[in-house]
Design a protein around this motif. Structure first.
Motif, PDB file in Angstrom:
ATOM      1  N   GLU A 171      -9.380 104.513 -54.383  1.00  0.00           N
ATOM      2  CA  GLU A 171      -9.551 105.083 -55.714  1.00  0.00           C
ATOM      3  C   GLU A 171      -8.365 105.938 -56.142  1.00  0.00           C
ATOM      4  N   VAL A 172      -7.517 106.303 -55.201  1.00  0.00           N
ATOM      5  CA  VAL A 172      -6.282 107.028 -55.516  1.00  0.00           C
ATOM      6  C   VAL A 172      -5.109 106.056 -55.613  1.00  0.00           C
ATOM      7  N   PHE A 173      -5.118 105.035 -54.739  1.00  0.00           N
ATOM      8  CA  PHE A 173      -3.991 104.106 -54.647  1.00  0.00           C
ATOM      9  C   PHE A 173      -3.709 103.409 -55.967  1.00  0.00           C
ATOM     10  N   TYR A 174      -4.741 102.839 -56.596  1.00  0.00           N
ATOM     11  CA  TYR A 174      -4.483 102.029 -57.787  1.00  0.00           C
ATOM     12  C   TYR A 174      -4.065 102.852 -59.015  1.00  0.00           C
ATOM     13  N   PRO A 175      -4.732 103.966 -59.335  1.00  0.00           N
ATOM     14  CA  PRO A 175      -4.195 104.787 -60.439  1.00  0.00           C
ATOM     15  C   PRO A 175      -2.773 105.275 -60.171  1.00  0.00           C
ATOM     16  N   LEU A 176      -2.491 105.639 -58.912  1.00  0.00           N
ATOM     17  CA  LEU A 176      -1.141 106.088 -58.573  1.00  0.00           C
ATOM     18  C   LEU A 176      -0.135 104.956 -58.742  1.00  0.00           C
ATOM     19  N   THR A 177      -0.497 103.763 -58.282  1.00  0.00           N
ATOM     20  CA  THR A 177       0.428 102.632 -58.360  1.00  0.00           C
ATOM     21  C   THR A 177       0.689 102.225 -59.805  1.00  0.00           C
ATOM     22  N   TYR A 178      -0.375 102.199 -60.618  1.00  0.00           N
ATOM     23  CA  TYR A 178      -0.183 101.891 -62.031  1.00  0.00           C
ATOM     24  C   TYR A 178       0.639 102.983 -62.713  1.00  0.00           C
ATOM     25  N   GLY A 179       0.406 104.235 -62.331  1.00  0.00           N
ATOM     26  CA  GLY A 179       1.197 105.327 -62.900  1.00  0.00           C
ATOM     27  C   GLY A 179       2.672 105.201 -62.552  1.00  0.00           C
ATOM     28  N   LEU A 180       2.961 104.839 -61.299  1.00  0.00           N
ATOM     29  CA  LEU A 180       4.354 104.649 -60.904  1.00  0.00           C
ATOM     30  C   LEU A 180       4.961 103.429 -61.609  1.00  0.00           C
ATOM     31  N   ALA A 181       4.136 102.406 -61.855  1.00  0.00           N
ATOM     32  CA  ALA A 181       4.628 101.254 -62.610  1.00  0.00           C
ATOM     33  C   ALA A 181       5.014 101.671 -64.030  1.00  0.00           C
ATOM     34  N   LEU A 182       4.201 102.552 -64.628  1.00  0.00           N
ATOM     35  CA  LEU A 182       4.521 103.049 -65.966  1.00  0.00           C
ATOM     36  C   LEU A 182       5.830 103.835 -65.957  1.00  0.00           C
ATOM     37  N   VAL A 183       6.006 104.690 -64.951  1.00  0.00           N
ATOM     38  CA  VAL A 183       7.263 105.438 -64.819  1.00  0.00           C
ATOM     39  C   VAL A 183       8.430 104.477 -64.637  1.00  0.00           C
ATOM     40  N   THR A 184       8.222 103.438 -63.843  1.00  0.00           N
ATOM     41  CA  THR A 184       9.260 102.430 -63.638  1.00  0.00           C
ATOM     42  C   THR A 184       9.665 101.783 -64.955  1.00  0.00           C
ATOM     43  N   GLY A 185       8.655 101.389 -65.751  1.00  0.00           N
ATOM     44  CA  GLY A 185       8.949 100.773 -67.045  1.00  0.00           C
ATOM     45  C   GLY A 185       9.727 101.697 -67.956  1.00  0.00           C
ATOM     46  N   LEU A 186       9.341 102.972 -67.993  1.00  0.00           N
ATOM     47  CA  LEU A 186      10.057 103.937 -68.839  1.00  0.00           C
ATOM     48  C   LEU A 186      11.489 104.130 -68.354  1.00  0.00           C
ATOM     49  N   LYS A 187      11.668 104.148 -67.025  1.00  0.00           N
ATOM     50  CA  LYS A 187      13.009 104.299 -66.471  1.00  0.00           C
ATOM     51  C   LYS A 187      13.873 103.091 -66.836  1.00  0.00           C
ATOM     52  N   LEU A 188      13.326 101.885 -66.694  1.00  0.00           N
ATOM     53  CA  LEU A 188      14.078 100.680 -67.050  1.00  0.00           C
ATOM     54  C   LEU A 188      14.402 100.669 -68.546  1.00  0.00           C
ATOM     55  N   LEU A 189      13.455 101.105 -69.381  1.00  0.00           N
ATOM     56  CA  LEU A 189      13.697 101.159 -70.823  1.00  0.00           C
ATOM     57  C   LEU A 189      14.837 102.110 -71.137  1.00  0.00           C
ATOM     58  N   TRP A 190      14.827 103.259 -70.505  1.00  0.00           N
ATOM     59  CA  TRP A 190      15.911 104.239 -70.703  1.00  0.00           C
ATOM     60  C   TRP A 190      17.255 103.654 -70.285  1.00  0.00           C
ATOM     61  N   ASP A 191      17.290 103.011 -69.111  1.00  0.00           N
ATOM     62  CA  ASP A 191      18.540 102.419 -68.623  1.00  0.00           C
ATOM     63  C   ASP A 191      19.054 101.350 -69.572  1.00  0.00           C
ATOM     64  N   SER A 192      18.147 100.503 -70.065  1.00  0.00           N
ATOM     65  CA  SER A 192      18.578  99.387 -70.907  1.00  0.00           C
ATOM     66  C   SER A 192      19.109  99.875 -72.255  1.00  0.00           C
ATOM     67  N   LEU A 193      18.500 100.940 -72.794  1.00  0.00           N
ATOM     68  CA  LEU A 193      18.933 101.437 -74.101  1.00  0.00           C
ATOM     69  C   LEU A 193      20.157 102.336 -73.983  1.00  0.00           C
ATOM     70  N   ALA A 194      20.231 103.093 -72.866  1.00  0.00           N
ATOM     71  CA  ALA A 194      21.377 103.990 -72.680  1.00  0.00           C
ATOM     72  C   ALA A 194      22.665 103.221 -72.475  1.00  0.00           C
TER      73      ALA A 194
END
Length: 253
Positions: free
Chosen positions: A230-253
């Motif tokens: 019950e901790v693993f999946y919310p954490l993993t999805y949260g890290l996936a969201l952070v990953t997406g935001l990081k990739l978006l920042w890199d691609s636009l920067a």
């Protein structure tokens, strides 16, 4: 490239973050490695230095998760991953990594946002039930994962987009992920050597960081083994969201 204090001040934190990720702690940390190291060396050289380190981390992670796997998930994704690596090698001179990062970023952000909407938003119906394997989608996301791994070291998000909705046991999920990317990274050695990226200077720099890689990977595996589902999946999805935001920042920067 001098292996001085400046180099290690950037390289050690970068390797620790990637090691935690390789141990099973999510792809968001892995995406920080090359950009941090690129603060002190050329970005292409940073990527080349990291590949042997990733191989060492993969060996440690394979040992740590040797008893955990989901064989069907691994086998259904691996052919696409191999095709993706081949496509990346063939088209690396023609495709901008930033365009690829942008596409992956948007897909990952929408994917993670959908999970949190279903899980937390009132009247959204709760979390979606586990999805079955779908060979066509597995081939698509496996190919994109292999391609992104070769071109931009960003293969984690496409893998997660396909595998997380299966809602595997956390250990089975991590074991399949470790095996998939261990095989992908091993295959990537061939084109990297062919492109001349793994020269003696870069290999020496990689070797100096192997001890840090070993410790960080084992630490990541220990953390995941002690997380409840019950901790693993919310954490993993949260890290996936952070990953997406990081990739978006890199691609636009």
């Amino acid at each position: 490239m001098p292996l001085d204090l400046t180099f290690f001040l950037a390289a050690i934190p970068a390797v620790i973050l990637v090691g935690l990720s390789k141990g099973g702690f999510g792809g968001a940390f892995a995406l920080m490695g090359v950009p941090i190291l690129a603060l002190v060396v050329d970005p292409l050289q940073a990527a080349a230095i990291f590949l042997p380190i990733l191989i060492v981390m993969d060996i440690v992670a394979l040992w740590a998760w040797r008893n955990d796997n989901d064989r069907r998930t691994l086998l259904i994704l691996l052919p696409g991953g191999i095709v993706g690596i081949a496509l990346g090698w063939a088209t690396s001179a023609y495709v901008s990594p930033n365009v690829l990062k942008f596409v992956i970023a948007v897909s990952t952000i929408l994917f993670a946002a959908r999970y949190f909407y279903q899980a937390w938003w009132p009247h959204a119906g709760g979390e979606a039930p586990p999805l079955p394997h779908r060979p066509v989608r597995a081939t698509l996301w496996g190919t994109l994962s292999g391609y992104a791994s070769f071109v931009a070291h960003a293969g984690g998000p496409p893998f997660q987009i396909y595998v997380l909705p299966l809602k595997l046991d956390p250990r089975a999920y991590t074991g399949a992920s470790v095996r998939f990317f261990a095989l992908v990274n091993a295959i990537k050695l061939i084109p990297y050597f062919a492109l001349g990226a793994l020269d003696a200077e870069n290999l020496v720099a990689s070797a100096t960081l192997f001890p840090v890689a070993l410790v960080a990977t084992m630490l990541g595996a220990w953390i995941i083994r002690n997380l409840k589902t019950e901790v693993f999946y919310p954490l993993t999805y949260g890290l996936a969201l952070v990953t997406g935001l990081k990739l978006l920042w890199d691609s636009l920067a």
